[in-house]
Design a protein around this motif. Structure first.
Motif, PDB file in Angstrom:
ATOM      1  N   GLN A  24       0.838  -0.687  -0.035  1.00 34.89           N
ATOM      2  CA  GLN A  24       0.291  -0.143   0.217  1.00 34.89           C
ATOM      3  C   GLN A  24       1.034   1.057   0.352  1.00 34.89           C
ATOM      4  O   GLN A  24       0.406   1.904  -0.494  1.00 34.89           O
ATOM      5  N   PRO A  27       3.065   1.971  -3.455  1.00 26.95           N
ATOM      6  CA  PRO A  27       2.602   3.244  -5.130  1.00 26.95           C
ATOM      7  C   PRO A  27       2.402   4.665  -4.163  1.00 26.95           C
ATOM      8  O   PRO A  27       2.547   5.236  -5.263  1.00 26.95           O
ATOM      9  N   LEU A  28       2.008   4.937  -3.159  1.00 31.06           N
ATOM     10  CA  LEU A  28       1.383   5.993  -2.867  1.00 31.06           C
ATOM     11  C   LEU A  28       3.004   7.072  -2.626  1.00 31.06           C
ATOM     12  O   LEU A  28       2.474   8.469  -3.081  1.00 31.06           O
ATOM     13  N   LEU A  30       5.483   6.447  -4.287  1.00 29.39           N
ATOM     14  CA  LEU A  30       6.310   6.799  -5.937  1.00 29.39           C
ATOM     15  C   LEU A  30       5.227   8.305  -6.534  1.00 29.39           C
ATOM     16  O   LEU A  30       5.653   8.639  -7.214  1.00 29.39           O
ATOM     17  N   GLN A  31       3.827   7.941  -6.293  1.00 27.32           N
ATOM     18  CA  GLN A  31       2.715   8.933  -6.733  1.00 27.32           C
ATOM     19  C   GLN A  31       3.381  10.523  -5.978  1.00 27.32           C
ATOM     20  O   GLN A  31       3.604  11.666  -6.959  1.00 27.32           O
ATOM     21  N   HIS A  32       3.550  10.791  -5.527  1.00 26.42           N
ATOM     22  CA  HIS A  32       4.040  11.606  -3.716  1.00 26.42           C
ATOM     23  C   HIS A  32       5.691  12.201  -4.580  1.00 26.42           C
ATOM     24  O   HIS A  32       5.266  13.373  -5.075  1.00 26.42           O
ATOM     25  N   VAL A  34       6.813  11.744  -7.650  1.00 18.10           N
ATOM     26  CA  VAL A  34       6.117  12.339  -9.148  1.00 18.10           C
ATOM     27  C   VAL A  34       5.786  13.053  -9.271  1.00 18.10           C
ATOM     28  O   VAL A  34       6.318  13.712 -10.379  1.00 18.10           O
ATOM     29  N   ALA A  35       4.753  13.834  -8.716  1.00 16.34           N
ATOM     30  CA  ALA A  35       3.680  14.553  -8.673  1.00 16.34           C
ATOM     31  C   ALA A  35       4.797  15.659  -8.217  1.00 16.34           C
ATOM     32  O   ALA A  35       5.124  17.263  -8.608  1.00 16.34           O
TER      33      ALA A  35
END
Length: 77
Positions: A24, A27-28, A30-32, A34-35
């Protein structure tokens, strides 16, 4: 929302006991990351592209001026 749905939602939210699984978290995270990168890169990239395009559009005029100007009897000599 009925009481049963509210309890189910609360149970799902607090079922982690403060420690989410790596499946869990990854992915969160990685999203942070990338943002953060996407938020910093586009402004200079867009500005640089616009300046580059303006510079390229001025080349024909510069070449004509270096050649003596359009209509000049010594054009290109």
């Amino acid at each position: 929302m009925n009481k049963g749905a509210k309890e189910t939602t609360s149970a799902l939210l607090f079922d982690l006991h403060g420690k989410p699984s790596p499946g869990q978290v990854f992915p969160l995270a990685l999203q942070h990351v990338v943002a953060m990168i996407v938020g910093c890169v586009p402004p200079p990239l867009i500005t640089g592209t616009v300046v580059f395009a303006i510079g390229l559009s001025l080349y024909p005029t510069a070449i004509n001026y270096m050649a003596g100007g359009v209509g000049s009897p010594q054009y290109g000599s």
